[in-house]
Design a protein around this motif. Structure first.
Motif, short mmCIF file in Angstrom:
data_model
loop_
_atom_site.label_atom_id
_atom_site.label_comp_id
_atom_site.label_asym_id
_atom_site.label_seq_id
_atom_site.Cartn_x
_atom_site.Cartn_y
_atom_site.Cartn_z
N ASP A 164 -22.43 70.67 -1.09
CA ASP A 164 -23.26 70.41 -2.28
C ASP A 164 -22.60 69.39 -3.20
OD1 ASP A 164 -24.93 72.25 -1.26
OD2 ASP A 164 -24.46 73.85 -2.72
N LYS A 165 -21.29 69.52 -3.30
CA LYS A 165 -20.56 68.62 -4.20
C LYS A 165 -20.64 67.18 -3.70
CE LYS A 165 -16.10 68.23 -6.35
NZ LYS A 165 -14.84 67.97 -5.69
N LYS A 166 -20.44 67.05 -2.40
CA LYS A 166 -20.50 65.70 -1.80
C LYS A 166 -21.93 65.16 -1.94
CE LYS A 166 -19.49 62.37 1.24
NZ LYS A 166 -19.20 61.13 0.73
N PHE A 167 -22.91 66.01 -1.74
CA PHE A 167 -24.29 65.55 -1.85
C PHE A 167 -24.58 65.04 -3.26
CE2 PHE A 167 -28.74 65.83 -2.87
CZ PHE A 167 -29.25 64.99 -1.89
N LEU A 168 -24.08 65.77 -4.25
CA LEU A 168 -24.30 65.34 -5.64
C LEU A 168 -23.73 63.94 -5.86
CD1 LEU A 168 -25.33 66.03 -8.49
CD2 LEU A 168 -23.11 67.09 -8.95
N SER A 169 -22.55 63.70 -5.33
CA SER A 169 -21.98 62.37 -5.55
C SER A 169 -22.76 61.31 -4.77
CB SER A 169 -20.47 62.34 -5.28
OG SER A 169 -20.22 62.12 -3.92
N MET A 170 -23.27 61.69 -3.60
CA MET A 170 -24.13 60.74 -2.87
C MET A 170 -25.39 60.42 -3.67
SD MET A 170 -24.08 62.24 0.99
CE MET A 170 -25.24 61.06 1.65
N ALA A 171 -25.99 61.48 -4.23
CA ALA A 171 -27.24 61.28 -4.97
C ALA A 171 -26.99 60.41 -6.20
CB ALA A 171 -27.84 62.62 -5.36
N ASN A 172 -25.85 60.62 -6.83
CA ASN A 172 -25.52 59.80 -8.00
C ASN A 172 -25.41 58.33 -7.64
OD1 ASN A 172 -25.34 61.18 -10.55
ND2 ASN A 172 -23.75 62.45 -9.64
N ARG A 173 -24.98 58.07 -6.43
CA ARG A 173 -24.83 56.68 -6.04
C ARG A 173 -26.11 56.11 -5.40
NH1 ARG A 173 -20.11 55.24 -2.07
NH2 ARG A 173 -19.29 53.84 -3.64
N CYS A 174 -26.79 56.93 -4.62
CA CYS A 174 -27.83 56.37 -3.73
C CYS A 174 -29.27 56.64 -4.16
CB CYS A 174 -27.67 56.95 -2.33
SG CYS A 174 -26.02 56.80 -1.65
N SER A 175 -29.49 57.61 -5.03
CA SER A 175 -30.86 58.02 -5.29
C SER A 175 -31.65 56.95 -6.05
CB SER A 175 -30.86 59.31 -6.10
OG SER A 175 -32.15 59.51 -6.61
N ARG A 176 -32.91 56.79 -5.66
CA ARG A 176 -33.78 55.84 -6.37
C ARG A 176 -34.08 56.33 -7.77
NH1 ARG A 176 -39.78 56.38 -3.56
NH2 ARG A 176 -40.07 58.61 -3.88
N GLU A 177 -33.81 57.62 -8.02
CA GLU A 177 -34.07 58.15 -9.36
C GLU A 177 -33.19 57.51 -10.41
OE1 GLU A 177 -35.21 62.38 -9.53
OE2 GLU A 177 -34.29 62.46 -7.55
N GLN A 178 -32.11 56.87 -9.95
CA GLN A 178 -31.22 56.19 -10.89
C GLN A 178 -31.95 55.09 -11.66
OE1 GLN A 178 -28.67 57.12 -12.02
NE2 GLN A 178 -27.31 58.10 -10.55
N SER A 179 -33.03 54.58 -11.07
CA SER A 179 -33.77 53.53 -11.78
C SER A 179 -34.84 54.13 -12.68
CB SER A 179 -34.42 52.60 -10.77
OG SER A 179 -35.30 53.33 -9.95
N ARG A 180 -34.98 55.45 -12.65
CA ARG A 180 -36.12 56.07 -13.33
C ARG A 180 -35.72 56.82 -14.60
NH1 ARG A 180 -39.50 58.14 -7.96
NH2 ARG A 180 -39.59 56.07 -6.99
N THR A 181 -34.47 56.72 -14.99
CA THR A 181 -34.08 57.35 -16.26
C THR A 181 -34.76 56.56 -17.39
OG1 THR A 181 -32.09 56.00 -16.47
CG2 THR A 181 -31.85 58.13 -15.34
N PRO A 182 -35.06 57.25 -18.50
CA PRO A 182 -35.82 56.58 -19.56
C PRO A 182 -35.16 55.30 -20.09
CG PRO A 182 -35.88 58.94 -19.88
CD PRO A 182 -34.93 58.70 -18.74
N MET A 183 -36.02 54.39 -20.45
CA MET A 183 -35.62 53.11 -21.02
C MET A 183 -34.83 53.36 -22.30
SD MET A 183 -36.08 49.80 -20.65
CE MET A 183 -35.80 48.40 -21.73
N GLN A 184 -33.76 52.59 -22.48
CA GLN A 184 -32.86 52.79 -23.62
C GLN A 184 -33.17 51.77 -24.72
OE1 GLN A 184 -29.87 54.32 -20.21
NE2 GLN A 184 -28.90 52.97 -21.70
N TRP A 185 -33.90 52.25 -25.73
CA TRP A 185 -34.39 51.33 -26.77
C TRP A 185 -33.41 51.17 -27.92
CZ3 TRP A 185 -38.10 48.29 -25.42
CH2 TRP A 185 -39.00 48.70 -24.44
#
Ligand code: GLC
Ligand code: CA
Length: 556
Positions: free
Chosen positions: A402-423
């Motif tokens: 699980d720990k390794k998966f979390l670090s993979m997701a932090n690097r690879c997930s497309r959700e990284q582009s979907r965090t809210p816009m920083q105004w």
């Protein structure tokens, strides 16, 4: 070299909005049309000409808008059609065009067509989808979804399976049925008549499945893909859409085309009567740090990236046109992948220059213009996307912790582009006054629009300068392209030429100093340094590069 035909779609640049995370106008934590409306002047100020909206339609959000339950409406999360009409108007008043995402490879399973076709085998809507009987106890073939397990879902009342290349809640439309194609044409007309200026066509090269739906190479994910990518009738159907609808409007199309090669792309986008799309998104340059999917990460290879870009530059020049991008809603942020967090500002500017100064129409994804980066998620349950969770299951089977998966997701997930816009630096980065639907990146106090507005040296102001420069210099748009330093793993260098004018683009992809010598025929002392990310005191023909340095020289 053939004469390049001028056209507005070649001169424009595009800003992509992923509506859920752009700006929340009513405080419910979800981005919306009111929010977008309040930022139109901002978007215009960047210097772009077009807004592409990721899906705004009603959707159960199994794939955040890419599962559509009503093609002729605006999701109540975002507003309503009346508001959208005003938005089109306001955008047009500012000289901004609007393009919609057209997602017609599949619908939501909550779309009326699917519901009716599922309720009654004799309904005409049954044949809008791929319903098949199983083979004994097995599904009709061995295809696997790219998002979620097998590609077939069993319905026990009907004793049939339906095909879904993506999530279970995204049944594939049967485009071979002329009535389905008529629906698509009607949807296109509906939005064009409302005033939109074109479409980004989602996985458009998947719309024709090989006859008989034969078994595919047994891959764990996406088995069967060879039978539905660039299938037998894609071109024919796109030609029909063009002849019967698109050619009657002054509009523009860009097709998303996974695994596209220049040779195949040219069948669709070569200019002239046979052209069925204006542009095509391929992903070859995005594979410079991955293998087949972002989730199989390999060390970044600049050489691989350069080869992809340069091949497309060469192959399209004079006969077709490139779509240029380094970010969208399907990939993690570019600075984390190809640049450096330590040299955030420099690498953001370098990456922007590297791709925007090539020949093609540039696309900029929300937040890219301020150099947004990947967030740190501390728990897998903070993620939201079906693809992340599918990968979680798959990697767990392979023994990934699980720990390794979390670090993979932090690097690879497309959700990284979907965090809210920083105004701005207020709570939630100014995205919402409520509770944001998705994690806001912790770095919003350092990276946000407001703080960059007034800093002449900011990433945002660099994008403005760069887009203005492109607009004012035809060479950036219509010039030819020639690569230098091909074998360098650290430098990306190319020239552009138009009517005797020349431009040289120098980009370093490393923090190490690299010795640069001007290519033959270029005397930097005589050139004009027009864009840079460090102060340059003396334009010498030999210099050591600074970390992630870029320079653009003009020779007129
Ligand atoms: C495209 C979209 C992606 C979506 C998929 C299925 O690749 O860009 O976001 O999940 O199609 O519609
Ligand atoms: Ca809202």
């Amino acid at each position: 070299m053939s004469e390049i035909k001028k056209h507005w779609y070649k001169e424009m640049s595009v800003y992509q909005i992923w509506p859920r995370s752009f700006c929340d106008g009513n405080g419910d934590g979800i981005g919306d049309l009111d929010g977008i409306m309040s930022k139109l002047d901002y978007i215009k100020s960047i210097g772009v000409d077009v807004i592409w909206f990721s899906p705004l339609y009603p959707s159960p959000n199994a794939d955040y808008g890419y599962d559509i339950s009503d093609y002729r409406n605006i999701s109540p999360d975002y507003g309503n059609t009346e508001q959208f009409k005003v938005l089109i108007d306001e955008a047009h008043k500012r000289g901004l065009k609007i393009i919609m995402d057209l997602v017609v490879n599949h619908t939501s399973d909550e779309h009326e067509w699917f519901k009716q076709g599922r309720a009654d085998k004799n309904s005409k809507y049954h044949n809008y989808y791929f319903w098949r009987e199983g083979k004994g106890k097995n599904p009709p073939n061995n295809w696997k979804s790219v998002f979620e397990g097998g590609a077939w879902e069993y319905d026990k009342d009907l004793n049939e399976y339906y095909l879904h290349v993506f999530a279970k809640k995204q049944p594939d439309l049967n485009m071979d049925n002329p009535e389905v194609r008529q629906e698509v044409k009607d949807i296109m007309k509906y939005w064009l008549d409302m005033g939109v200026d074109g479409f980004r066509e989602d996985v458009i090269t998947y719309i024709s499945k090989r006859e008989g739906l034969p078994n595919g190479i047994p891959l764990p994910v996406g088995a069967g893909i060879e039978h539905y990518t660039n299938g037998p009738h894609v071109y024919e159907y796109l030609k029909e859409f063009k002849d019967e609808v698109l050619s009657k409007y002054d509009c523009f199309t860009v097709g998303e085309a996974p695994m596209m090669t220049p040779k195949v792309a040219k069948e669709y986008i070569t200019e002239g009567d046979s052209q069925v799309l204006n542009l095509m998104f391929h992903s070859q340059h995005m594979e410079a740090d991955s293998f087949l999917t972002d989730w199989i990460h390999v060390p970044f290879s600049l050489k691989k990236m350069k080869k992809a870009f340069s091949t497309w530059q060469k192959e399209m020049y004079g006969t077709a046109w490139n779509a240029l991008y380094i970010e969208n809603h399907d990939h993690p942020r570019a600075i984390d992948r190809f640049g450096s967090l330590k040299y955030h500002k420099q690498s953001a500017k370098m990456l922007a220059t590297m791709y925007i100064c090539q020949s093609g129409t540039p696309f900029i994804y929300q937040g890219q213009e301020i150099g947004m980066t990947n967030a740190t998620f501390n728990d897998v349950n903070e993620f939201k996307d079906v693809l992340t969770f599918n990968n979680q299951r798959l990697f767990k089977k392979l023994g990934v912790s699980d720990k390794k998966f979390l670090s993979m997701a932090n690097r690879c997930s497309r959700e990284q582009s979907r965090t809210p816009m920083q105004w701005n630096s207020s709570e939630n980065g100014g995205f919402t006054t409520g509770t944001p639907w998705f994690k806001v990146n912790d770095n919003y106090k350092d990276i946000n629009v407001e703080s960059q507005e007034n800093d002449p040296d900011s990433v945002l102001n660099f994008y403005r300068k760069l887009l203005k420069f492109r607009k004012e210099n035809e060479i950036v748009i219509y010039g030819d392209y020639k690569e230098h330093y091909k074998s360098s793993s650290d430098l990306f260098v190319y020239e552009r030429n138009l009517d005797g004018k020349r431009m040289l683009v120098i980009c370093s992809f490393t923090e190490k100093p690299v010795r640069f010598t001007a290519p033959e025929g270029f005397d930097l002392e005589k050139g004009r340094l027009v864009l840079q990310n460090y102060d340059v005191i003396y334009n010498s023909n030999v210099f050591m590069t600074k970390p992630f340095e870029m320079r653009v020289y003009m020779f007129d």
